[in-house]
Design an enzyme around this catalytic site. Sequence first.
Site, PDB file in Angstrom:
ATOM      1  N   LYS B 244      -8.292  13.162 -36.083  1.00 46.24           N
ATOM      2  CA  LYS B 244      -7.739  14.507 -35.366  1.00 46.24           C
ATOM      3  C   LYS B 244      -6.728  14.965 -36.021  1.00 46.24           C
ATOM      4  O   LYS B 244      -5.722  14.366 -36.566  1.00 46.24           O
ATOM      5  CB  LYS B 244      -7.165  13.918 -34.008  1.00 46.24           C
ATOM      6  CG  LYS B 244      -6.869  15.001 -32.696  1.00 46.24           C
ATOM      7  CD  LYS B 244      -6.836  14.416 -31.558  1.00 46.24           C
ATOM      8  CE  LYS B 244      -6.399  15.565 -30.360  1.00 46.24           C
ATOM      9  NZ  LYS B 244      -6.873  15.025 -29.055  1.00 46.24           N
ATOM     10  N   GLU B 330     -11.129  12.201 -12.917  1.00 43.78           N
ATOM     11  CA  GLU B 330     -10.541  12.683 -11.920  1.00 43.78           C
ATOM     12  C   GLU B 330     -11.290  12.112 -10.606  1.00 43.78           C
ATOM     13  O   GLU B 330     -10.395  11.718  -9.658  1.00 43.78           O
ATOM     14  CB  GLU B 330     -10.599  14.079 -11.633  1.00 43.78           C
ATOM     15  CG  GLU B 330      -9.702  14.742 -12.739  1.00 43.78           C
ATOM     16  CD  GLU B 330     -10.439  15.176 -14.058  1.00 43.78           C
ATOM     17  OE1 GLU B 330     -11.822  14.747 -14.010  1.00 43.78           O
ATOM     18  OE2 GLU B 330      -9.930  15.707 -14.950  1.00 43.78           O
ATOM     19  N   ARG B 358     -12.957  18.560  -9.273  1.00 44.51           N
ATOM     20  CA  ARG B 358     -13.597  17.346  -9.524  1.00 44.51           C
ATOM     21  C   ARG B 358     -13.878  16.374  -8.687  1.00 44.51           C
ATOM     22  O   ARG B 358     -14.429  15.229  -8.876  1.00 44.51           O
ATOM     23  CB  ARG B 358     -13.357  16.955 -11.027  1.00 44.51           C
ATOM     24  CG  ARG B 358     -13.390  18.121 -12.191  1.00 44.51           C
ATOM     25  CD  ARG B 358     -12.721  17.774 -13.301  1.00 44.51           C
ATOM     26  NE  ARG B 358     -13.571  16.940 -14.233  1.00 44.51           N
ATOM     27  CZ  ARG B 358     -14.537  17.059 -15.266  1.00 44.51           C
ATOM     28  NH1 ARG B 358     -15.045  18.466 -15.175  1.00 44.51           N
ATOM     29  NH2 ARG B 358     -15.182  16.259 -15.892  1.00 44.51           N
TER      30      ARG B 358
END
Lengths: 586, 586
Positions: B244, B330, B358
């Site tokens: 990353k 979530e 969600r």
Amino acid sequence: MLLEQIKGPQDLKQLTKEELQQVVEEARTALLEKISQYGGHNGPNLGVVEMTVALHYVFDSPKDQFVFDVSHQTYVHKMLTGRAQAFLDQAHYNEVSGYTNPLESEHDLFTIGHTSTSLSLANGLAKARDLKKETSNVIAVIGDGSLSGGLAYEGLNNISELGTNTIVIVNDNDQSIAENHGGLYKNLKELRETNGQAENNFFQSLGLDYRYLEAGNDLTALIELFEEVKDQKEPIVLHIHTTKGKGFSYAEANREKFHAGGPFSLETGEYLRSSKPIETYSSLTTDFLLQKMNEDPTVVAVNAGTPMILFSPEQRQQVGSQFVDVGIAEEHAATMTAGLAKGGVKPVWAVHSPFLQRSYDQISHDLALNRLSGTILVTLASVNGMNDESHLGIFDIPFLSHIPNLVYLAPTTKEEYLAMLEWSIDQTDQLVAIRVPVGPVTSTGEVDQTDYSQLYKNKVMQKGEKVAILGLGNFYGLAEEVATELKERQLTATVINPAFISGLDTELLDELKETHQLIVTLEDGILEGGYGQMVAGYLGNEAIHVQTYGLDKAFHDRYEVAALLAENGLTLENIVKNIEQTLTEA
Amino acid sequence: MLLEQIKGPQDLKQLTKEELQQVVEEARTALLEKISQYGGHNGPNLGVVEMTVALHYVFDSPKDQFVFDVSHQTYVHKMLTGRAQAFLDQAHYNEVSGYTNPLESEHDLFTIGHTSTSLSLANGLAKARDLKKETSNVIAVIGDGSLSGGLAYEGLNNISELGTNTIVIVNDNDQSIAENHGGLYKNLKELRETNGQAENNFFQSLGLDYRYLEAGNDLTALIELFEEVKDQKEPIVLHIHTTKGKGFSYAEANREKFHAGGPFSLETGEYLRSSKPIETYSSLTTDFLLQKMNEDPTVVAVNAGTPMILFSPEQRQQVGSQFVDVGIAEEHAATMTAGLAKGGVKPVWAVHSPFLQRSYDQISHDLALNRLSGTILVTLASVNGMNDESHLGIFDIPFLSHIPNLVYLAPTTKEEYLAMLEWSIDQTDQLVAIRVPVGPVTSTGEVDQTDYSQLYKNKVMQKGEKVAILGLGNFYGLAEEVATELKERQLTATVINPAFISGLDTELLDELKETHQLIVTLEDGILEGGYGQMVAGYLGNEAIHVQTYGLDKAFHDRYEVAALLAENGLTLENIVKNIEQTLTEA
């Protein structure tokens, strides 16, 4: 009878192993007696009689906390926690719900009716216990079918992360409501076939300890296993192989048929159905789709674990690859539908209203935002749908119809429904949801020629004066009844079938506000956030009156429909009275 | 420069390996130039430069179909598919969105901004391809962070079940937005450390073929791998270890800080922030919680993969076990919150409005149905929240406030917000959601003594005549502005702060309908299904006028707030004009 004397788990703990086995037999007998007369979740409960007795014998509820996934398999749990009478005495059958219910007992922690939630609930309970520096066992019981839901995976992931006592019992009877679907089930099969020794192990791959028990209906083996893991510090998965429908040969042999239903004959294993009408909205859907799929190989039906909404096992064979059951995974069903639509085929996803709400984000973000076509058949969306508080079909208008780019339709007759289906499946411009009518089929006998691509054009069924009644979907019949009653009182009302839920016919409303004094809206769902309030909002600054009728915002439980409607003013008499009063005063 | 000459993937295919490597370097340079000046998702894009070049070199988009999870890592994909100018020329920076967008290119299949959807979308595309009897590759690219979402698991499960070509690329940079959480990540780590040979393998346990590539930023290795699996008949997971932030030392070293943001200095790795106000609603939340959690060890903060909403990495260390990040999940956050509340602690779950959706079912079924207490902090719920069409905070009033047993609060000042927080966290009767204000902090300087357990009691801030203005939450300031403007026109309006979103102060409304001619509602969200329509519905049969203001129902994309408000009549001038017109006519 021992069962009658068991007032709580502490009574169970005094019994010998032989007496415990007797309790198992008595519980199964009581179970069969009740479900054969009263109906219920047959297979799931028959399969866990031994497990439930063993759990309450070994663990100390309510200090030790049980969470049962879906909680439809808790009949024996109820028998052992002070509610045996509701299974032994016909006069008391209706005194317990079909799910755990904290209002009934301190041994029921949650009201649960949807799948795959137990592991996350258990994870929260375990974390709370740890924060409070207490010790106790948290035990989640989840069926193999419920493991297809993503929430169950999220739960396992976080149970592993927390790393403290949480006992996850996978009650594997190799069957969901219907057959299982998904890669996980290959692994469960491998594990069953290798006595838990298969190289690949889903649970261990998530960092969880794992134990397998083949003899899932053997009381002694279950007790031993539970005693071994009780009070251990780390989380563990106990993979236990049970027999769905255990002890009733017809249920063991036909697991889908005997998942739930009733009453049935204990002798023949046949359901004692009152004569079923030949034509229902369900049969119309099935017949339509079978023909449509036969004509067009790009029509594909999607369902999440309740295939019987659309097709019998034989029909599923017949349509072959044009039907996809994704397991109990409503989110995937919605998002896969988006992929199917983008891929240029014609998806039709059928789902009960109370489970549709599990896909709110996927409908919004994956389907609607992308302006993909596709048809969502919303079933049991009505006060006349299921009436358990966890299974209500009265919230879909508020949560579904305000999603942009989604056209929500409310047919009122067989012909409208079929015309909407035909239009929806073949068009590629809109995401369409259809609120499949609930109740007896009504028919005009004439093919509906409406062009539904003219969005939000309402149907004026009768032109009248003073009052216009908008009867949405299932409540259109009530609008007609009100008009008939008014006619007897010398008032010809305007009667409107809105046909569309997710938007207004503003041209018509603009006309009505000039020509009428009152608009009445009737909808089969909660009032708040619904259709009537849209109408009222649109006309709020105008002189015309708007009366809105719908249900109050609450989780109604095992209600009588007529009583609930009356409480909410949804009776012919009340509506007519209110109309007359407003017209008199206006 | 080669990059400028690449108008589509076909141009890439003509290049030598050396030239491809040059494209990689040019793309990374362009990326750094743009994100350092313009901001964006820094780390995710820097990490997949080689992978993206290799994918477009090997596969044949758009015949082969790419689905990028979240699609925030597609900047290089955009460069290679005709949109390089938007990364090379400052004047064109704003011409592409930060996510895939079918309106920009045929190589972008979906608008995507939420996590964990790619596998289900790919499953749908693959099934559509199979039904049409076509052949092509369907390739999903998903980060390790997105695998924490249950939908990703449902997708893997069903990809395994379908059993036909689907290439799942797990782009593993060992980092979500913040650090990863969950049992799965132990397995990913084992797999990275054993070059994919670990005994436990999550993907194989789901019945999927699996290949590991350690050299995830090596162009040649990536091309070889993709060429080997291209056109294969069965699904496969390619687990690829990338870095990353690759190529920018500050981003490689500080992966959370450089997940997204900007602009920043390429020399120092510092964000070039305009001077940030000392006190924001975010800092107020953090400060309040740090103190509260310190005083009460049973207060526990919950978050799903965006911990920076509440705490910096250092603060997370500080609060220790009183903070739980469940990964991007979530649903689990909501249901775990239910378990925590039942377990007798005090959960506070913070979530951005667009991701709150969600968890609709979990909020309804697990929290509200069970009448559990707990606090949901709804952040970025405003037209002034994020303005990408997939990240809008304008839908939560319709989808959240009509859930029974849920109290949704709309504070208007710092003092109200803190008082609501204090009340909500300590009480055990209600599920409470607080719509955290968006915008500059406003303060009365006086402690708010309101008793919020008196549900739905609105605050009359100014008593006036003729018109009453209900300014909800963020739009209370606008109500005051309208009143000030009316005052200059010799009209003293009644000004009301409703404080509660999820229900009405019917006593007050009953009074107003007798004493006033007009009620005006202002809400910071879509009008449909919202607060104003509730008011209009309640007063529909009365003589009083109701004007409702809010946004139209649409997925607005990268809008100018002022322009959008003006389009929806939400300007001081328009509201005052409409009020005067109605009062004149009434």
